[in-house]
Scaffold this motif. Structure first.
Motif, PDB file in Angstrom:
ATOM      1  N   GLU A  90       0.840  -1.095   0.032  1.00 54.24           N
ATOM      2  CA  GLU A  90      -0.071   0.009   0.137  1.00 54.24           C
ATOM      3  C   GLU A  90       0.691   1.112   0.029  1.00 54.24           C
ATOM      4  O   GLU A  90       0.467   2.109  -0.662  1.00 54.24           O
ATOM      5  CB  GLU A  90      -1.076  -0.093   1.241  1.00 54.24           C
ATOM      6  CG  GLU A  90      -2.061  -1.100   1.347  1.00 54.24           C
ATOM      7  CD  GLU A  90      -2.723  -1.258   2.455  1.00 54.24           C
ATOM      8  OE1 GLU A  90      -2.731  -0.448   3.416  1.00 54.24           O
ATOM      9  OE2 GLU A  90      -3.254  -2.384   2.473  1.00 54.24           O
ATOM     10  N   HIS A  91       2.050   1.318   0.713  1.00 53.32           N
ATOM     11  CA  HIS A  91       2.873   2.198   0.798  1.00 53.32           C
ATOM     12  C   HIS A  91       4.242   1.787   0.580  1.00 53.32           C
ATOM     13  O   HIS A  91       4.568   0.572   1.217  1.00 53.32           O
ATOM     14  CB  HIS A  91       2.702   3.065   2.050  1.00 53.32           C
ATOM     15  CG  HIS A  91       1.418   3.287   2.316  1.00 53.32           C
ATOM     16  ND1 HIS A  91       0.831   4.553   1.554  1.00 53.32           N
ATOM     17  CD2 HIS A  91       0.573   2.992   3.193  1.00 53.32           C
ATOM     18  CE1 HIS A  91      -0.226   4.579   2.399  1.00 53.32           C
ATOM     19  NE2 HIS A  91      -0.676   3.725   3.118  1.00 53.32           N
ATOM     20  N   THR A  92       5.242   2.342   0.063  1.00 51.42           N
ATOM     21  CA  THR A  92       6.625   2.146  -0.172  1.00 51.42           C
ATOM     22  C   THR A  92       7.732   3.343   0.469  1.00 51.42           C
ATOM     23  O   THR A  92       7.129   4.564  -0.032  1.00 51.42           O
ATOM     24  CB  THR A  92       7.003   1.742  -1.339  1.00 51.42           C
ATOM     25  OG1 THR A  92       6.685   2.730  -2.255  1.00 51.42           O
ATOM     26  CG2 THR A  92       6.223   0.560  -2.076  1.00 51.42           C
ATOM     27  N   THR A 105       8.015   8.139   2.579  1.00 52.91           N
ATOM     28  CA  THR A 105       7.511   7.884   1.250  1.00 52.91           C
ATOM     29  C   THR A 105       7.633   9.042   0.329  1.00 52.91           C
ATOM     30  O   THR A 105       8.414  10.202   0.684  1.00 52.91           O
ATOM     31  CB  THR A 105       6.014   7.588   1.065  1.00 52.91           C
ATOM     32  OG1 THR A 105       5.204   8.840   1.575  1.00 52.91           O
ATOM     33  CG2 THR A 105       5.488   6.431   2.271  1.00 52.91           C
ATOM     34  N   ILE A 114       5.173   8.381   7.093  1.00 47.90           N
ATOM     35  CA  ILE A 114       4.204   7.684   7.808  1.00 47.90           C
ATOM     36  C   ILE A 114       4.698   6.749   9.018  1.00 47.90           C
ATOM     37  O   ILE A 114       5.619   6.299   9.013  1.00 47.90           O
ATOM     38  CB  ILE A 114       3.682   6.589   6.953  1.00 47.90           C
ATOM     39  CG1 ILE A 114       3.119   7.168   5.762  1.00 47.90           C
ATOM     40  CG2 ILE A 114       2.547   5.713   7.772  1.00 47.90           C
ATOM     41  CD1 ILE A 114       2.709   6.153   4.494  1.00 47.90           C
ATOM     42  N   CYS A 153       5.068   4.224  11.699  1.00 50.92           N
ATOM     43  CA  CYS A 153       4.382   2.799  11.552  1.00 50.92           C
ATOM     44  C   CYS A 153       4.807   1.786  12.837  1.00 50.92           C
ATOM     45  O   CYS A 153       5.656   2.158  13.693  1.00 50.92           O
ATOM     46  CB  CYS A 153       5.066   2.129  10.467  1.00 50.92           C
ATOM     47  SG  CYS A 153       4.692   2.761   8.749  1.00 50.92           S
TER      48      CYS A 153
END
Length: 94
Positions: free
Chosen positions: A32-34, A53, A58, A60
């Motif tokens: 979903e996110h990299t 990103t 983000i 986490c």
């Protein structure tokens, strides 16, 4: 002639099974996110880190430890208030 046919069929089955056994599930997942992992900290139940990103940073939480400055993809969900992303799958992409 039928022995050759069975040998070829058997070889094809073995190749198919090897293809599915060797292939990693991570290769089939779409994160979903990299981004790049920074600021890894260990907590009581796992690890917190920042995923930088292209568009944002983000925060986490993961039960798996990421490598500092590694390129990762994450799959999971944001908390109700949107402040932290709970990682279900941490995928190393380097």
């Amino acid at each position: 002639m039928s022995k050759v046919r069975y040998a070829v069929l058997g070889f094809a089955v073995v190749l198919l099974v090897l293809f599915f056994c060797i292939g990693s599930d991570d290769d089939l997942l779409s994160p979903e996110h990299t981004g790049i992992v920074v600021d890894v900290n260990e907590g009581d139940n796992g690890f917190t880190f920042i995923l930088e990103t292209r568009d944002s940073d983000i925060r986490c939480f993961s039960s798996d430890i990421p490598m500092e400055l590694g390129y990762y993809g994450v799959i999971g969900d944001f908390s109700k208030d949107g402040r932290i992303f709970f990682v279900e799958q941490l995928i190393y992409l380097d």
